[in-house]
Design an enzyme around this catalytic site. Sequence first.
Site, short mmCIF file in Angstrom:
data_model
loop_
_atom_site.label_atom_id
_atom_site.label_comp_id
_atom_site.label_asym_id
_atom_site.label_seq_id
_atom_site.Cartn_x
_atom_site.Cartn_y
_atom_site.Cartn_z
CG ASP A 171 -10.00 -5.21 -8.23
OD1 ASP A 171 -9.25 -4.54 -9.46
OD2 ASP A 171 -10.16 -6.25 -7.56
CG ASN B 235 -2.78 0.17 -5.62
OD1 ASN B 235 -3.64 1.22 -6.17
ND2 ASN B 235 -2.45 -1.12 -5.96
#
Length: 245
Positions: free
Chosen positions: A15, A63
């Site tokens: 991330d 996503n």
Amino acid sequence: MPDTGMPEHVAIVMDGNGRWAEQRRRSRSWGHQAGLKALRRTARHGTEIGIRILTVFAFSSENWNRPAIEVSRLMDLFMSALEKEVKGLHENGVKVRFIGDLSGFKPELQDRILAAQELTAGNTRSQLNVAANYGGRWDIVNAARTLAEQVRAGELDPADIDEGRFSAGLALPDTPDPDLFIRTGGEMRISNFLLWQSAYTEFYFSDVLWPDFDGDELDRAVEAYRRRERRYGMTGKQVRDRAHA
Ligand code: FPP
């Protein structure tokens, strides 16, 4: 102080690519490109220090909700990464596997994924699992469906369903559960990654944004892991007595 030994299987939520790029006034996609370089460095170092299995979260089922341009550039990045990286991974004895609902990807990407898996299937030095269009709940629902189909076909008695049989229907059935789960980028959540498989995994959260992650950061995470005492529900004394038995 305990020494839990080297983790055999490390899972990573990579991330921070977007923030890393934004800090440099560049596009988020540029951050993902830098993230791929960080993955290359980390995977190489991991193999050198004896981590046998690395599972990375490259694209979650959620996503798809990102801006269309970012999703499209990520797909391009996966395509070019598969073209450029797979040969080197193969030469280094790395078995590449993808986990997730691959049917969500365009046929050309699916073909490259299958070709990469086929080419590297016989490699045994280390394993790189790439989670793409993956979600932990999706994985668990799939396993439940597999069992339900076996029951419907008369091949399985519901009374015989246990954790082992359930695990066999999950995305990484022949892989030990992750020993260490690393998340970069400062957030402290699992974000629907390996939910079932992380039941006894040790968690390590780093503020480093993924494109800045490297071998030294991996070493830090591994050192922290080695100082942990993994108890699996037992007392500390039981664990120590077993280790010395
Ligand atoms: C999360 O950062 C990262 C991703 C959604 C993509 C990760 C993909 C790569 C590192 C490329 C890997 C490529 C292959 C072929 C395995 P973010 O965008 O959520 O960052 P932010 O939290 O700062 O916005």
